[in-house]
Design an enzyme around this catalytic site. Sequence first.
Site, mmCIF file in Angstrom:
data_model
loop_
_atom_site.group_PDB
_atom_site.id
_atom_site.type_symbol
_atom_site.label_atom_id
_atom_site.label_comp_id
_atom_site.label_asym_id
_atom_site.label_seq_id
_atom_site.Cartn_x
_atom_site.Cartn_y
_atom_site.Cartn_z
ATOM 1 C CG HIS A 81 -0.327 0.022 2.536
ATOM 2 N ND1 HIS A 81 -0.019 -1.134 3.221
ATOM 3 C CD2 HIS A 81 0.080 1.033 3.344
ATOM 4 C CE1 HIS A 81 0.544 -0.835 4.377
ATOM 5 N NE2 HIS A 81 0.620 0.470 4.485
ATOM 6 C CG HIS A 100 3.861 4.599 5.401
ATOM 7 N ND1 HIS A 100 2.971 5.160 6.290
ATOM 8 C CD2 HIS A 100 3.378 3.356 5.153
ATOM 9 C CE1 HIS A 100 2.013 4.286 6.570
ATOM 10 N NE2 HIS A 100 2.226 3.181 5.896
ATOM 11 C CD GLU A 104 3.516 -0.449 7.061
ATOM 12 O OE1 GLU A 104 2.936 0.372 6.316
ATOM 13 O OE2 GLU A 104 2.929 -1.080 7.958
HETATM 14 CO CO CO Z 1 1.207 1.354 6.249
#
Ligand code: CO
Length: 134
Positions: free
Chosen positions: A7, A79, A130
């Site tokens: 994502h 992020h 991430e």
């Molecule tokens: Co995230």
Amino acid sequence: MLGRVNHIAIAVPDLAAATAVYRDTLGAKVSQAQALPEHGVTVVFVELPNTKVELLEPLGEGSPIGAFLAKNASGGMHHICYEVEDIIAARDQLAAGGARVLGDGTPKIGAHGKPVLFLHPKDFQGTLVELEQV
Ligand code: CO
């Protein structure tokens, strides 16, 4: 090491307004808003054919995206999350190469119930990264 993009997260000051943009202007499929108090955010998932966008609004005091929004009042990309097969192996390889893992380096359970780690933006072209084990 890296798998697919899981994502892209965008911090927003007004989740309802951001959701309306993705749903009504861009015609995307959006989820209901989900409060994640343990992460200090309320999130809406935008489902795309090849990945997800997560719209993040601060929830409660000391939200991890509060400072970001203080600097970026209209919101912004917060992020990017890449999938990895083995998060411990990825962490150890990155740390051995000098990359900084945020926190104490122990994976936490993320918004999707899977182990995640965050990597210092200064080591990755100014982008908070991430990693999520899938
Ligand atoms: Co995230």
